[in-house]
Design an enzyme around this catalytic site. Structure first.
Site, PDB file in Angstrom:
ATOM      1  N   GLY A 145       0.573  -1.197   0.041  1.00 50.39           N
ATOM      2  CA  GLY A 145      -0.013  -0.076   0.011  1.00 50.39           C
ATOM      3  C   GLY A 145       0.963   1.399  -0.223  1.00 50.39           C
ATOM      4  O   GLY A 145       2.269   1.377   0.247  1.00 50.39           O
ATOM      5  N   CYS A 146       0.290   2.435  -0.330  1.00 56.23           N
ATOM      6  CA  CYS A 146       1.000   3.569  -0.389  1.00 56.23           C
ATOM      7  C   CYS A 146       1.337   4.078   0.882  1.00 56.23           C
ATOM      8  O   CYS A 146       2.768   4.216   1.112  1.00 56.23           O
ATOM      9  CB  CYS A 146       0.191   4.692  -0.974  1.00 56.23           C
ATOM     10  SG  CYS A 146      -1.596   4.705  -0.236  1.00 56.23           S
ATOM     11  N   TYR A 147       0.587   4.157   1.903  1.00 57.99           N
ATOM     12  CA  TYR A 147       1.104   4.563   3.179  1.00 57.99           C
ATOM     13  C   TYR A 147       2.071   3.442   3.948  1.00 57.99           C
ATOM     14  O   TYR A 147       3.131   3.940   4.169  1.00 57.99           O
ATOM     15  CB  TYR A 147      -0.115   4.589   4.289  1.00 57.99           C
ATOM     16  CG  TYR A 147      -0.827   5.736   4.164  1.00 57.99           C
ATOM     17  CD1 TYR A 147      -0.508   7.301   4.399  1.00 57.99           C
ATOM     18  CD2 TYR A 147      -2.386   5.515   3.986  1.00 57.99           C
ATOM     19  CE1 TYR A 147      -1.301   8.282   4.355  1.00 57.99           C
ATOM     20  CE2 TYR A 147      -2.973   6.872   3.903  1.00 57.99           C
ATOM     21  CZ  TYR A 147      -2.668   8.002   4.069  1.00 57.99           C
ATOM     22  OH  TYR A 147      -3.337   9.234   4.160  1.00 57.99           O
TER      23      TYR A 147
END
Ligand SMILES: NC(=O)c1ccc[n+]([C@@H]2O[C@H](COP(=O)([O-])OP(=O)(O)OC[C@H]3O[C@@H](n4cnc5c(N)ncnc54)[C@H](OP(=O)(O)O)[C@@H]3O)[C@@H](O)[C@H]2O)c1
Length: 337
Positions: free
Chosen positions: A148-150
């Site tokens: 995921g991005c985070y």
């Protein structure tokens, strides 16, 4: 040439995949799978692609698929897992950009995503594709769970201290901010311009679905339980993530000592740039790149680590291509610089 297909080319991550793959020296896009009955040409969906690619989108589930060496899935989570078994059965290597294969435990998936996993059989073969940390496993993988991005920003920020046993067992505070493209292209009231512009808010405090993924990798790196409080924020910009991580230290370290730890840890990683001077990265400095820029500070017994990425590139499409490059033994940065 590597024959590449993309499911979900009409979304933000899909567009970035196309843009990167068009400049990739070893890849050719042979298939774009969408749900649009009218089978639009991709450059009619994304005018930025005019004169570069004009492939029509095929209707997933109805139109024939050509043979592919690599399939990228840029579909919403809980949908991707209904397509992955077929793509694997066709002999394609799969990079799933959704969250469907990131959590190893189906019960954890149910906890964070509120639905049962429908392809638990393939979970054990999925490799978590955080390239800088798990390169060896990625090289032998057939199915990549693209992070995921985070979690990409936060985990790259935490990894050196956790892996080297320099973090104390206390609570880690993860304060992260994202531009609105992180939520995808589908319209939502809170992303509407008059709501999001000139405004900032925290959301899903302590309960964001990326928490499980962050903890899973943090515990793997530390070899023990990790306590972390993750608080995401929505900020009025198109793209970019800045994560500020407050990590309790086993003993006080100076900024220079922490810089040395991070500089050594990432010395062979082209896409992680540790600031050795006194500057702090900004999201603009990684805009439209696959870089993660990191700055560290020692404040008594707390390390403050700031990490910036472009959520759509290092946080999605760029890392997905980096994973493909590693899987196929190509130059890791092909198409990405
Ligand atoms: N945005 C980010 O920063 C980011 C970062 C990391 C990971 N991701 C993950 O990447 C995936 C894609 O994200 P995104 O931001 O690109 O989302 P998006 O802009 O909303 O795009 C979603 C894509 O999936 C397609 N789609 C939706 N429902 C479908 C269905 N029932 N059948 C077939 N196709 C369907 C959409 O098609 P239509 O155009 O027809 O709706 C679109 O192509 C998600 O799993 C997301 O969590 C996103």
């Amino acid at each position: 040439m590597i024959r590449v297909g993309i499911l979900g080319p009409t979304g933000y991550a899909g567009l970035e995949l196309i843009r990167i793959l068009l400049r990739h020296p070893n890849a050719r896009i042979v298939y774009l799978g969408a749900r649009r009955e009218e089978r639009p040409r991709i450059d009619d969906i994304w005018p930025i692609l005019k004169n570069r690619i004009s492939l029509p989108c095929s209707l997933i589930g109805q139109d024939p698929m050509p043979e592919m060496d690599v399939a990228f899935l840029a579909l919403p989570h809980t949908l991707a897992m209904s397509h992955v078994p077929e793509m694997l059965a066709r002999g394609a290597k799969v990079v799933d950009i959704s969250a469907d294969y990131r959590l190893k435990d189906p019960a954890a998936f149910k906890k964070w995503y509120k639905v049962d996993h429908t392809d638990a059989a393939n979970l054990p073969r999925a490799v978590y594709g955080l390239c800088e940390l798990f390169r060896k496993e990625i090289a032998g993988a057939e199915l990549i769970a693209n992070p995921g991005c985070y979690p990409t920003a936060v985990t790259l920020a935490l990894a050196p201290l956790l892996k080297k046993g320099l973090a104390a067992p206390g609570r880690i505070i993860l304060d992260a901010k994202s531009g609105v493209s992180g939520a995808g292209r589908e319209p939502k009231a809170e992303l509407h311009f008059p709501e999001a512009n000139e405004s900032i808010t925290a959301y899903k405090v302590g309960v964001h679905q990326h928490t499980g993924e962050i903890l899973q990798t943090a515990e793997r790196l530390a070899g023990r339980d990790v306590d972390a409080l993750f608080v995401p924020h929505l900020i009025p910009m198109d793209r970019g993530i800045l994560a500020t991580c407050y990590i309790p230290l086993a003993k006080a370290l100076t900024t220079d000592e922490i810089k040395k730890v991070y500089g050594d840890f990432y010395k062979d990683d082209f896409f992680v740039r540790v600031r050795m001077n006194d500057t702090i990265p900004t999201t603009k400095q990684v805009f439209d790149t696959n870089f993660c820029d990191i700055a560290v500070r020692g404040v008594g017994e707390t390390a403050v680590v700031v990490a910036c990425i472009d959520n759509l590139i290092k946080g999605a499409a760029g890392q997905a291509v980096q994973n493909m490059n590693i899987m196929l033994g190509l130059d890791e940065s092909a198409g990405l610089v």
